[in-house]
Motif scaffolding. Structure first.
Motif, PDB file in Angstrom:
ATOM      1  N   LYS A  66     -11.046  -2.103  -0.316  1.00  0.00           N
ATOM      2  CA  LYS A  66     -12.037  -1.152   0.222  1.00  0.00           C
ATOM      3  C   LYS A  66     -13.317  -1.892   0.600  1.00  0.00           C
ATOM      4  N   SER A 106      -2.478   3.350  -4.411  1.00  0.00           N
ATOM      5  CA  SER A 106      -3.927   3.228  -4.524  1.00  0.00           C
ATOM      6  C   SER A 106      -4.493   3.931  -5.754  1.00  0.00           C
ATOM      7  N   TYR A 162      -7.080   6.815  -0.283  1.00  0.00           N
ATOM      8  CA  TYR A 162      -6.584   5.579   0.345  1.00  0.00           C
ATOM      9  C   TYR A 162      -5.065   5.500   0.209  1.00  0.00           C
ATOM     10  N   LYS A 163      -4.429   4.978   1.260  1.00  0.00           N
ATOM     11  CA  LYS A 163      -2.977   4.860   1.218  1.00  0.00           C
ATOM     12  C   LYS A 163      -2.546   3.584   1.935  1.00  0.00           C
ATOM     13  N   VAL A 164      -1.555   2.926   1.352  1.00  0.00           N
ATOM     14  CA  VAL A 164      -1.087   1.656   1.906  1.00  0.00           C
ATOM     15  C   VAL A 164       0.219   1.855   2.674  1.00  0.00           C
ATOM     16  N   ILE A 224      -3.953  -0.187   5.781  1.00  0.00           N
ATOM     17  CA  ILE A 224      -4.633   0.611   4.749  1.00  0.00           C
ATOM     18  C   ILE A 224      -5.291   1.803   5.430  1.00  0.00           C
ATOM     19  N   ILE A 276      -6.928  -2.108  -4.632  1.00  0.00           N
ATOM     20  CA  ILE A 276      -7.455  -1.349  -3.492  1.00  0.00           C
ATOM     21  C   ILE A 276      -8.982  -1.355  -3.489  1.00  0.00           C
ATOM     22  N   GLY A 294      -2.573  -1.461  -8.525  1.00  0.00           N
ATOM     23  CA  GLY A 294      -3.162  -0.372  -7.737  1.00  0.00           C
ATOM     24  C   GLY A 294      -4.682  -0.439  -7.663  1.00  0.00           C
TER      25      GLY A 294
END
Ligand code: GTP
Ligand code: SPV
Ligand code: MN
Length: 589
Positions: A506, A264, A269-271, A236, A502, A499
């Protein structure tokens, strides 16, 4: 002089008596040749093994219809054949190895007459990884040969790597005549061997997957000091660009693939995906836990997959950068020659054939796609593929999530007090079966670490092994229980999921980085609701708080159910887990 692999293959051929033997190299060119054979020569009943789909809209995609009785893993026909029943534990079906082999030899005798035996040399894990395993499978159907090419790292180099060593994991497979009375999936951990007959379905036939990477590998892990787990591996990336790696264990069809590539809902944020089903976890030289995904493809649930729920998977399925994309037991849009399933994008097509090829309408009350219809696609087609996917050392894990479908009681997220408490938390994981899947709603099945059908030895000893691995870790990941599936009084999901998950992750990253506190409860540490980023979400405050309340009477009933589950492991249940159980009972009052 024949090599050990050649000798073993000869032995298999002597018994199964194929017309021909073909050694596969796992190349894309070979996949094309096999698909041609599957479309033109090979049939299941009257149905060709592969049908070409519309390549304008679904490039390089093919439809496979399985035998109608062969649509899912068959746990009742799956055995782990240790020398003693006690080693297999109450979590496995057991048969004496000698008796099992005699039975299988009779069923296998001549089963490949008139057919080709495909020999598949492959690696589970990157060939340069110290954690990878060399494997060889034989099979008699192109669907399995092509699928294994997508799902594993298949290459003739594996044969050179094995060379004159006896050290390779063996898988012998035949679809037989698909007779359910002659179907067995048998594991021989002592011989690093899986012997499967009578099924062509994923987990029963793609032996690199559940059979080898979980059942056999869990036994190897117990001996060698590592863990083979039913887990997502993902990175992440936060708004500062820092990537943190986590694992997540959920039972089958409880959201691993969706989590592994989520889009996300929080900006910045990026997976990054490393795996969606299986993780091999080793203690690294620095005392951290390192994860690799031994697989190289997705074998994912089709129904419910759409641009809305999992856009990255839709893009993966249409990317066609490498290898064909296979659809198994989905429905067919007859006008467009496109795959279709419940929950797909767009309107219900006008003319539909169901998963068995029969005319279907929405009025009939049946599902067009089988509930367990699946796609097979290379991970290299995923837009979210992590740059670390091919890192032979794997990635260091900061947190492990465990969960299941629980409509009541279990909070949205909860942190374990420490590693051992996390093992107890994982040991009591359960999941409710849905009406669609199992016939009775709300039936709770305990599924520790999501490994109940996949742990290749006594699960009491498995809990002990988890505790031991924890003792070797200088920096153990934190362990969390998560539950996306709480419902309100009207039976609707309270948490939006997908989504929006996230937001929970977080909080977990914030915990890992010491940025937020938590509230101590008898069952674990839960968030202060103010620390959760709920921006843009409309969930009533009382509903949000409900997601974290500790319902003491509810937990007392839960504890009784946990007790009756854990008691079946008798002396194999570690004393440390018993203590944690007593501690929880005391705290609940
Ligand atoms: P296996 O491949 O069988 O191991 O399954 P999996 O754990 O990868 O499950 P998958 O991601 O395919 O999801 C299974 C089902 O759960 C699908 O129908 C999804 O739409 C649904 N699902 C996944 N994530 C969520 C979520 O966050 N909330 C809700 N409500 N449903 C979800
Ligand atoms: C599962 O059932 O957990 C799957 C599908 O991932 S199979 O490979 O068939 O086991
Ligand atoms: Mn799975």
């Amino acid at each position: 002089m024949a090599t050990p692999v050649e000798k073993w293959v000869e032995e298999q051929a002597r018994l199964a008596k194929p017309d021909k033997i073909h050694w596969c190299d796992g190349s894309e060119e070979e996949a094309r040749t096999l698909m041609e054979i599957g479309m033109k020569q090979e049939k299941i009943g009257e149905t060709p093994v592969f049908q070409e789909l519309n390549h304008k809209t679904w490039p390089n995609a093919y439809l496979h219809r399985s035998h109608p009785t062969d649509v899912a893993r068959t746990e009742q026909l799956t055995f782990v054949c240790h020398p003693t029943k006690d080693q297999a534990g109450p979590n496995n079906n057991w048969m004496d190895p000698k008796e099992a082999k005699e039975k299988l030899a009779t069923l296998t005798d001549g089963c490949m007459k008139g057919k080709t035996m495909y020999v598949l040399p492959y690696m589970m894990g990157h060939p340069d990884s110290p954690y990878a395993k060399s494997c060889v499978q034989v099979t008699d159907i192109t669907y399995v040969a092509v699928s294994m090419g997508i799902m594993t790292r298949m290459s003739k180099n594996v044969l050179d790597k094995i060379g004159n060593s006896e050290n390779f994991v063996k898988g012998t497979h035949s679809v037989g005549d698909f007779d359910t009375n002659k179907r067995f999936i048998m594991h021989f951990p002592q011989d690093s061997l899986v012997w499967s007959i009578g099924s062509g379905y994923g987990g029963n036939a793609l032996l690199g997957k559940k059979c080898i990477s979980l059942r056999i590998a869990s036994c190897l892990g117990q001996k060698e000091g590592w863990l083979a787990e039913h887990m997502v591996v993902m990175g992440i990336q936060d708004p500062q660009g820092k990537i943190t790696y986590i694992c997540a264990a959920f039972p089958s069809a409880c959201g691993k693939t969706n989590l592994a590539m989520l889009e996300s809902a929080l900006p910045g944020y990026k997976v990054w995906t490393i795996g969606d089903d299986i993780a091999w976890l080793n203690v690294g030289p620095d005392g951290r836990l390192y994860a690799i995904n031994p697989e190289a493809g997705f074998f994912g649930v089709a129904p419910g997959t759409s641009l809305k729920t999992n856009p990255n998977m839709v893009h993966t399925l249409k990317a066609a950068k490498v290898y064909p994309t296979l659809f198994t037991n989905v429905a067919l849009d007859l006008d467009k020659n496109e795959p279709w399933w419940e929950g797909a994008d767009g309107a219900v097509p006008k003319r539909v054939a169901d998963w068995q090829g029969k005319p279907w309408t929405s009025e009939g009350g049946t599902k067009a796609a089988h509930a367990n219809s699946r796609f097979t696609v290379s991970l290299y087609n995923a837009p979210t593929l992590s740059q670390e996917f091919d890192n032979p050392r794997g990635v260091p894990i900061s947190a492990i999530l465990m969960g299941g479908k629980r409509t009541q009681l279990i909070p949205l997220v909860m942190e374990a007090f420490d590693w051992a408490h996390g093992v107890f938390l994982g040991a009591r994981i359960g999941s409710e079966t849905t009406a669609a899947a199992a016939g009775h709603i709300g039936h709770l099945r305990r599924d520790p670490m999501a490994m109940l059908p996949f742990c290749g030895y006594n699960m009491g000893d498995y809990f002990g092994h988890w505790l031991n691995v924890g003792k070797k870790l200088k920096h153990p990941p934190k362990i969390y229980s998560v539950n996306w599936f709480r419902t309100d009084d009207d039976g609707r999901f309270i948490w939006p999921g997908f989504g929006d998950n996230i937001r929970v992750i977080k909080w977990i990253l914030d915990r890992a980085n010491g940025r937020v506190g938590a509230k101590e409860t008898p069952i674990g540490l839960v968030p202060n609701v103010a620390d959760l980023d709920l921006s843009g979400l409309k969930i009533a405050k009382d509903k949000m708080e409900k997601l974290f309340e500790v319902d003491r009477p509810g937990w007392q009933t839960e504890l009784q159910s946990i007790d009756s589950f854990l008691s079946q492991f008798g002396d194999h249940l570690p004393a440390e887990i018993r203590c944690l159980r007593d501690d929880l009972a005391k705290k609940l009052g």
